[in-house]
Write a protein that holds these residues in place. Sequence first.
Motif, mmCIF file in Angstrom:
data_model
loop_
_atom_site.group_PDB
_atom_site.id
_atom_site.type_symbol
_atom_site.label_atom_id
_atom_site.label_comp_id
_atom_site.label_asym_id
_atom_site.label_seq_id
_atom_site.Cartn_x
_atom_site.Cartn_y
_atom_site.Cartn_z
ATOM 1 N N LYS A 736 0.806 -1.222 0.000
ATOM 2 C CA LYS A 736 0.000 0.000 0.000
ATOM 3 C C LYS A 736 0.839 1.271 0.000
ATOM 4 N N ASP A 737 1.968 1.271 0.726
ATOM 5 C CA ASP A 737 2.794 2.483 0.768
ATOM 6 C C ASP A 737 3.373 2.815 -0.599
ATOM 7 N N PHE A 738 3.784 1.773 -1.326
ATOM 8 C CA PHE A 738 4.344 2.007 -2.660
ATOM 9 C C PHE A 738 3.261 2.458 -3.633
ATOM 10 N N LEU A 739 2.072 1.861 -3.529
ATOM 11 C CA LEU A 739 0.995 2.236 -4.435
ATOM 12 C C LEU A 739 0.536 3.673 -4.201
ATOM 13 N N LYS A 740 0.584 4.126 -2.950
ATOM 14 C CA LYS A 740 0.277 5.527 -2.667
ATOM 15 C C LYS A 740 1.227 6.444 -3.428
ATOM 16 N N LEU A 741 2.510 6.080 -3.431
ATOM 17 C CA LEU A 741 3.508 6.902 -4.121
ATOM 18 C C LEU A 741 3.239 6.931 -5.627
ATOM 19 N N VAL A 742 2.852 5.780 -6.188
ATOM 20 C CA VAL A 742 2.568 5.718 -7.623
ATOM 21 C C VAL A 742 1.334 6.562 -7.954
#
Length: 809
Positions: A736-742
């Motif tokens: 989830k943290d990486f997808l937020k950045l994307v």
Amino acid sequence: MLQNYLKIAFRNLARNKVYSFINITGLAMGIAAFVLILQYVSHEKSFNQFHVNAPSMYRLLNEDVKGGMWGEVEPGWATRAKQRFPEIKNYCRFADGMAQGIVRREGAKTEAFRETNISYAEGNFFSFFNFPLTAGAPKALEKSNVVFLSASYAKKYFGTENPLGKVLMLSNQFDTNPFTVEGVYADMPTNSDIRYDMVFSLETLRNPANLHGNDWANLENIDNQYINTFFQLNGKANPVTFEKKLTALRNELSKENDGVKFRLVPLKNVHLAASLNDTYLTQGNLKYVYMLGGIAFLILVIGWFNYVNLSTAQSLKRANEVGVRKVVGATQSHLVRQFLGESLLVNLLSFGLALLIVVLLQPFFNELIGTPLSFASLSATSVSAWGLGILLFGSLLSGGYTAFLLSSYNPIKTLKGQLAKTSGGGLLRKSLVVFQFAISVCLVVTTLVIYRQLHHMQTQSLGLNPQQLLVVRGPEVGKDATYKVRQTTFQNELTQQTFVKDYATSGSVPSGWYNFATSGFTQPKSKPGDELISYSFAIIGDRFLKTYQIDLKAGRSFTPAECDVDWNQNSKVLLNERAVELLGFANAEEALRTKIKWDERYLDVIGVVKNYHHTGLKRSIDPIIFYPQNNSTYFTIRLTADRMPEKIAALDKLYKTYFPGNPFDYSFVDDNYNKLYVSEQQYSRIFTTASLWAIFIACLGLFGLATFTVESRTKEIGIRKVLGASVFGIMALLSKDFLKLVLIAILIASPIAWYLTEQWLKDFASRITVSWWLFAAAGMLAIGIACLTVGFQSVKAALMNPVKSLKTE
């Protein structure tokens, strides 16, 4: 000490194989893409720069009242300007389009070739420009009926024989004339806008007998525009002031008050403008060069960001090492040198791998851009120095930041395990990931827009039917007293072929240019200044509209008898809808009831043709005046759809029966239209490749960060699994943290991509609308790729045995 630093650096790389691989590979791919695209940029910037006198050389252009420019001018202005103005040190003229024709060696049985890349040129051509001769003397071109050949064409026509003194026959609109080979020159370089395979002496056309009735080609005329003119000015001349003098001379001597001005463009800017604000006519596209240069830099930046990201992430693992070293006496400068050495090693290994990638991909890249490039292309301009400076600066900056960050850790906090709580590296890493994916999303959107615009141009209705239309170039050899009978018989034979649906003759064809453009047209209601409007002229036969399936808005087409009238005796024309509009008619019916005046002649408008895209969808529709003539420059034949090779072979045989000595030179209209979009096809491929390249590098970094996250949260994952967390829950936690950045990257990239693509689309008369779904598609692609990248490590961590996870500490 240096040996110790290197030993530690190699050990660190070997101990962290995954991170080392990602760092080195990501940087190498970024550098390789940067070097390859830099080759292209350097090549484009090097055009025409090799001429010794380039700084004082200028091309003469025409500019109309609307700011439109073109390079063909009347030949007589060069001699008149040289006589009048001391600013001119020298001049050189050359004409290409009018030279095209059929060339063969002297002798009845030799093979004939239709040559298009040839020119008539001034006698000083090889001393004015720097195209080195391999045989012959430059002054020989000053004589009539002389030809110089490129090295490859000397081989084409004469093989291993010495070509000097041999005779070539050129058949074109000036009849068939012999030309003696007096010189051979090295093939003109690819970074030259002036590139000819054969150069015939312009002096030949000074003799009225050699014009074969084409008096418009007289070298002293100031009424017909067909020649390229270059001036070499003396050192004291001001080009802007001299432009005004040339225009004043034109206004003084020209018979037509057409409002056209003369402009001078420096030879160094003939290919690329000096800036995006320049309005000069250029052969290349500065906007595309800047775009590709920007892409090269951004891909390189993505590689550097990967390195900074993973290095700062790993710094937490090396904090204890830094603390111990400081406690035992290492100063910050010692640590900086050590970590800079490690950075240097990574960059050197990356650079070596990048050079290998460039060598391996060079043939593919050259095919992609349609230009033979190599490392030598980088040395042609100062672009290589800028590129090297960017590489060095970026490497030092990325490596220096990492080195100073690692060496600045407080030894007490690091040994107490307090660093992870105070380090601000997390924000930086997140920002760099956002920036990487924002770049990737911009490239993907741009690629989609270019592809859709290209598809739009290839599938949009042209206002005619280009399918199964075969265009055959008319004959040049053998235009004797029997020619008209042979042409008529050939056309009658075409109608007897079962696979021929229809045919037409014309002086120009759709997908190409017109016969010429001219002004001077008015009607009784015209306003002052309307006579300055330029109209495109298309010479057509009576079957032209029917064969091309171009519709009439009103009226009728020409009859065979009307097409058989002498040029100056004709009194009937057709207009397209755009011409009707510019002439000031309220509608097509009014145009049919009114005579139009062309200089001193009055013409009846017998029909109005519906607008169609004669020159493709990149340009707006031109005002066209159709003039009736049985012109045999082109035969257009509409064929049935099957067994094309058999039909072409049959037409070849028929053509050579009636026009012996002429090569059967043909093309398909739909293919010719597609060739108008070659640059768009090329840039579509480049952007697609660049997008995939950028995304792959960004995903390498994301994979490395995901790996680091999993390693740093191994104990947490084990505890969560023991407490009952599901595999999906663990995956969602880590992803989830990486997808937020994307998602943040998509939000940032979308308005930027919209603005850039809108600016690019302004160059097209017929264009697509940038739809919202393009951004959604690019965003979904980025999210999907990020999920796959992070998901691999997430699944691996989620499936890990919790007992093993808890034993790691």
